[in-house]
Scaffold this motif. Structure first.
Motif, short mmCIF file in Angstrom:
data_model
loop_
_atom_site.label_atom_id
_atom_site.label_comp_id
_atom_site.label_asym_id
_atom_site.label_seq_id
_atom_site.Cartn_x
_atom_site.Cartn_y
_atom_site.Cartn_z
N SER A 125 36.46 -40.10 68.28
CA SER A 125 37.02 -40.53 66.99
C SER A 125 38.48 -40.11 66.83
O SER A 125 38.96 -39.19 67.49
N GLU A 126 39.13 -40.78 65.89
CA GLU A 126 40.49 -40.41 65.53
C GLU A 126 40.54 -39.08 64.79
O GLU A 126 41.62 -38.55 64.52
N ASP A 127 39.34 -38.53 64.43
CA ASP A 127 39.32 -37.21 63.80
C ASP A 127 39.51 -36.07 64.81
O ASP A 127 39.47 -34.89 64.46
N GLY A 128 39.70 -36.44 66.11
CA GLY A 128 39.97 -35.44 67.15
C GLY A 128 38.73 -34.85 67.79
O GLY A 128 38.84 -33.97 68.64
N SER A 150 43.80 -37.78 67.97
CA SER A 150 42.77 -38.81 68.14
C SER A 150 42.23 -38.87 69.58
O SER A 150 43.01 -38.91 70.54
N VAL A 151 40.90 -38.85 69.72
CA VAL A 151 40.28 -39.01 71.04
C VAL A 151 40.10 -40.50 71.30
O VAL A 151 39.52 -41.22 70.49
N GLN A 152 40.61 -40.99 72.45
CA GLN A 152 40.72 -42.43 72.68
C GLN A 152 39.63 -43.01 73.59
O GLN A 152 39.31 -44.19 73.51
N ASP A 153 39.09 -42.19 74.52
CA ASP A 153 38.11 -42.73 75.46
C ASP A 153 37.24 -41.59 75.97
O ASP A 153 37.62 -40.41 75.93
N VAL A 154 36.05 -41.96 76.44
CA VAL A 154 35.10 -41.00 77.02
C VAL A 154 34.51 -41.62 78.29
O VAL A 154 34.37 -42.83 78.38
N ALA A 155 34.18 -40.76 79.26
CA ALA A 155 33.56 -41.26 80.49
C ALA A 155 32.72 -40.16 81.12
O ALA A 155 33.17 -39.00 81.22
N PHE A 156 31.50 -40.51 81.54
CA PHE A 156 30.63 -39.57 82.26
C PHE A 156 30.79 -39.79 83.76
O PHE A 156 31.04 -40.93 84.21
N ASP A 157 30.61 -38.70 84.54
CA ASP A 157 30.49 -38.89 85.98
C ASP A 157 29.09 -39.44 86.26
O ASP A 157 28.22 -39.39 85.38
N PRO A 158 28.82 -40.00 87.46
CA PRO A 158 27.52 -40.65 87.71
C PRO A 158 26.30 -39.74 87.48
O PRO A 158 25.23 -40.22 87.10
N GLY A 160 26.16 -37.35 85.19
CA GLY A 160 26.09 -36.97 83.78
C GLY A 160 26.37 -35.51 83.53
O GLY A 160 26.25 -35.03 82.40
N LYS A 161 26.79 -34.77 84.57
CA LYS A 161 27.06 -33.33 84.39
C LYS A 161 28.44 -33.07 83.81
O LYS A 161 28.69 -32.05 83.18
N LEU A 162 29.37 -34.01 84.06
CA LEU A 162 30.74 -33.87 83.54
C LEU A 162 31.07 -35.02 82.59
O LEU A 162 30.70 -36.17 82.83
N LEU A 163 31.78 -34.67 81.53
CA LEU A 163 32.30 -35.67 80.60
C LEU A 163 33.82 -35.56 80.61
O LEU A 163 34.37 -34.46 80.51
N ALA A 164 34.51 -36.69 80.74
CA ALA A 164 35.98 -36.72 80.64
C ALA A 164 36.35 -37.38 79.32
O ALA A 164 35.74 -38.38 78.91
N THR A 165 37.32 -36.79 78.63
CA THR A 165 37.83 -37.37 77.39
C THR A 165 39.35 -37.41 77.46
O THR A 165 39.96 -36.61 78.17
N CYS A 166 39.96 -38.35 76.75
CA CYS A 166 41.42 -38.41 76.72
C CYS A 166 41.88 -38.63 75.30
O CYS A 166 41.12 -39.15 74.46
N SER A 167 43.12 -38.27 75.03
CA SER A 167 43.54 -38.21 73.63
C SER A 167 45.01 -38.56 73.44
O SER A 167 45.82 -38.52 74.37
#
Length: 406
Positions: A125-128, A150-158, A160-167
């Motif tokens: 969300s844009e709430d960070g 603001s957090v813009q995108d999310v992605a899991f590794d195959p 599911g142990k790691l989550l990547a987020t970008c902002s």
């Protein structure tokens, strides 16, 4: 239709006002005489005829739209549409009403994504913040805090142990999804980081930014190991093929670029959109024969890979990346197309748009087969679970909705 005396008088005064205000002086004088009206018509009748006229047309449109939806619903009931046992899972599509409407974010929901293993999904969300939810029960699980914008995108590794987020805080963060702790923060972009994705090997991630570049990062060390330059404006999204050999990126420069991961060269610059390209999605293997047949290609020659793009020009385009050409365009949205995702069964595409709808597209016939009023404000993102019959959407209305497919 019989009008009461009061209604007749009001109607006559409204007609007289209309004739007078539009300069029909002879007709006005004759009408006053015929209808026995005084010349001093009070202001409350001013412009009322035009208002009533336009509201009747608006209501007629609404009635026609409701009649169409009723007819669709009746057809579904007669054909057994929503009952799962009469159709294969490959044909299940999201149907209203939503199973869960989840609130908790304090600003626009920018991206949603299902966990590859657990019955969980995340929303950014844009709430960070990033929130974790259970899609079966609708329970809220956890909030991940760390980004300062603001957090813009999310992605899991195959796995599911790691989550990547970008902002928009110009960083990419890696989270341990067992402990929900941030394990690494990646600095290097000079502007808002708008998209992130894992390579299938899970040892690298790729990010896209408003600084016009794509960067590849080594997960183990957090080092930037490659830059992809070529876009002339904000890069909105980056996505990787299932074999990890190609990247696709889309941009405010109205193009989609295809990059070779091994050499970092831009293989194609795809131009056909007339506005910012907001989103892209690689077609899964199950979809490729359907797209090839719809485009009139020889299925035996294994064409592709195929890529779908959605744009602010309100259109969705299907591309043959092997040949670098646009195969077909699908239109129907009344506003920006913000997100696209393929149905895992291969026959459909699902899109989310600023016209507040989620639409299901029949790829074989290249047409919109169902439109769902998903949210009360712009619909910003959509994701389809790879194996369970669920779809999730997010919106500017700050809610996340879970839709069951049947």
């Amino acid at each position: 239709m019989v009008l009461s005396q009061k209604q007749k008088e009001d109607l006559n005064k409204a007609i007289a006002d209309y004739l007078q205000s539009n300069g029909y002086s002879n007709a006005y004088a004759a009408f006053l005489k015929e209808a026995n009206l005084a010349e001093d018509i009070d202001n409350k009748h001013s412009g009322i005829l035009e208002k009533k006229w336009t509201s009747v047309i608006r209501l007629q449109k609404k009635v026609m739209e409701l009649e169409r939806k009723l007819e669709e619903t009746e057809q579904e009931i007669h054909s057994g549409g929503p009952t799962r046992d009469k159709r294969s899972p490959a044909e299940w599509i999201p149907r209203p009403p939503e199973r869960h409407c989840l609130s908790g974010h304090r600003n626009t929901v920018t991206r949603v994504g299902f966990h590859p293993v657990y019955t969980l999904f995340v929303s950014a969300s844009e709430d960070g913040t990033v929130k974790v939810w259970d899609y079966e029960t609708g329970d809220f699980e956890k909030t991940l805090k760390g980004h300062t914008d603001s957090v813009q995108d999310v992605a899991f590794d195959p796995s599911g142990k790691l989550l990547a987020t970008c902002s928009a805080d110009m960083t990419v963060r890696l989270w341990d999804f067992q402990s929900y702790q941030c394990v690494r923060t990646l600095h290097g972009h000079d502007h808002n980081v708008s998209s992130v994705t894992f390579l299938p090997s899970a040892d690298h991630i790729v990010s896209a930014s408003r600084d016009k570049t794509l960067k590849m990062w080594e997960v183990q060390t957090g080092y930037c190991v490659a830059n992809f330059r070529g876009h002339r404006d904000w890069v909105r999204m980056v996505r990787v093929t299932s074999d990890g050999s190609l990247l696709a990126s889309c941009s405010n420069d109205q193009t989609v670029r295809i990059w070779v991961v091994a050499t970092r060269e831009c293989r194609f610059e795809l131009r056909d959109h007339e506005h910012v390209v907001e989103c892209i999605c690689w077609a899964p293997d199950a979809t490729c024969p359907v797209i090839a047949e719809a485009a009139g290609l020889d299925v035996k020659k294994t064409p592709g890979p195929f890529l779908c793009s959605g744009s602010r020009d309100k259109s969705i385009k299907m591309w043959d990346v092997g040949a670098g050409v646009c195969l077909f365009t699908m239109t129907g949205h009344d506003n920006w197309v913000r997100s696209v995702v393929f149905h895992p069964g291969g026959k459909y595409l699902v899109s989310a748009s600023d016209d507040k709808t989620m639409r299901i597209w029949d790829l074989a016939n290249k047409r919109n087969s169902k439109s769902i009023e998903a949210h009360g404000h712009f619909c910003t993102c959509v994701d389809f679970h790879r194996s369970a019959p669920y779809v999730v959407t997010g919106s500017v209305d700050q809610t996340v909705k879970v839709w069951e497919c049947r």
